[in-house]
Design an enzyme around this catalytic site. Structure first.
Site, PDB file in Angstrom:
ATOM      1  N   VAL A   9       0.873  -1.170   0.000  1.00 30.65           N
ATOM      2  CA  VAL A   9       0.000   0.000   0.000  1.00 30.65           C
ATOM      3  C   VAL A   9       0.911   1.221   0.000  1.00 30.65           C
ATOM      4  O   VAL A   9       2.065   1.159   0.425  1.00 30.65           O
ATOM      5  CB  VAL A   9      -0.939   0.032   1.220  1.00 30.65           C
ATOM      6  N   SER A  10       0.388   2.343  -0.485  1.00 35.80           N
ATOM      7  CA  SER A  10       1.215   3.530  -0.660  1.00 35.80           C
ATOM      8  C   SER A  10       1.423   4.316   0.619  1.00 35.80           C
ATOM      9  O   SER A  10       2.460   4.951   0.805  1.00 35.80           O
ATOM     10  CB  SER A  10       0.601   4.446  -1.733  1.00 35.80           C
ATOM     11  N   THR A  11       0.448   4.299   1.523  1.00 32.46           N
ATOM     12  CA  THR A  11       0.557   5.051   2.775  1.00 32.46           C
ATOM     13  C   THR A  11       0.039   4.207   3.924  1.00 32.46           C
ATOM     14  O   THR A  11      -0.711   3.242   3.732  1.00 32.46           O
ATOM     15  CB  THR A  11      -0.258   6.361   2.716  1.00 32.46           C
ATOM     16  N   GLN A  14      -3.705   3.592   4.261  1.00 36.28           N
ATOM     17  CA  GLN A  14      -4.383   2.590   3.451  1.00 36.28           C
ATOM     18  C   GLN A  14      -4.323   1.229   4.134  1.00 36.28           C
ATOM     19  O   GLN A  14      -3.439   0.956   4.946  1.00 36.28           O
ATOM     20  CB  GLN A  14      -3.740   2.510   2.057  1.00 36.28           C
ATOM     21  N   THR A  38       4.813   1.831   1.256  1.00 38.94           N
ATOM     22  CA  THR A  38       5.765   2.756   0.649  1.00 38.94           C
ATOM     23  C   THR A  38       5.189   3.360  -0.603  1.00 38.94           C
ATOM     24  O   THR A  38       4.326   2.768  -1.264  1.00 38.94           O
ATOM     25  CB  THR A  38       7.089   2.036   0.313  1.00 38.94           C
TER      26      THR A  38
END
Length: 210
Positions: A9-11, A14, A38
């Site tokens: 996941v990006s953050t 999430q 990341t």
């Protein structure tokens, strides 16, 4: 043969729970799931979770992901990761995309990914070249910035003084941060101009003499 899982996941805001549930339902053991939180701006091989996965995976293992885009920040990055895994004998299975190299359909989809990645590379190259051409048309100069002539002149004077003390051309050049070839190049440029601070062309040629 082991089934390994990977989620991304990006953050931290999430939730990777949907990905995790899908992997567990496909038969992956919880202990064999690696995760990254990341930004997609980082290449897959630079992510800590992916690094651990690559160190852990062995030939004959199968990596299972919820969707193939979890493997990279772009088509090129995804394909590079797939090629890296295949080079190590690790198969790939993407649950949502139906990508499975063990099937003819899965192999077809991988080939399509490779074609699209090549297309993306060509687009990037075209955009870069177009940007360079436009910048040049607007007067932007590329390459090393021009060196102040007074700096070159000052260094040549230092070299002259050091040569007079008995240093070789190479030793004198190193004192001002030049190679011997760079020194000769600047000397030749100087001899084609007016005399340098009262030093005539013959003296400039003497600077490089051994």
């Amino acid at each position: 043969m082991r089934m390994l899982g990977y989620t991304r996941v990006s953050t931290a805001a999430q939730d990777a729970q949907l990905q995790l549930v899908s992997l567990l339902s496909a038969g992956v053991q919880r202990r064999d799931v690696f995760a990254d939180v990341t930004s997609g701006s980082r290449a897959a091989v630079d992510r800590p979770g992916m690094k651990k996965l690559l160190d852990y995976a062995e030939a004959g293992d199968t990596l299972v992901v919820w969707r193939v885009d979890r493997l990279g920040r772009s088509l090129i990055d995804v394909l590079n990761t797939v090629n890296l895994l295949q080079g190590r004998g690790v198969a790939l299975r993407s649950l949502s995309d139906g990508i499975d190299p063990a099937t003819s359909t899965g192999r077809l989809m991988l080939n399509m990914l490779a074609t699209l990645a090549d297309y993306e590379r060509e687009l990037i190259t075209e955009r870069v070249n177009a940007g360079i051409a436009a910048a040049k048309a607007n007067g932007t100069r590329f390459g090393r910035p021009a060196v102040d002539p007074s700096v070159i002149a000052g260094k040549l004077e230092i070299v002259q003084q050091e040569r007079a003390k008995g240093r070789t051309a190479e030793e004198a050049a190193q004192l001002v941060g030049w190679s011997r070839a760079t020194l000769y190049r600047h000397q030749q440029a100087a001899t084609g101009k007016a005399t340098f601070r009262g030093v005539g062309p013959s003296h400039l040629r003497d600077l490089g003499a051994q």
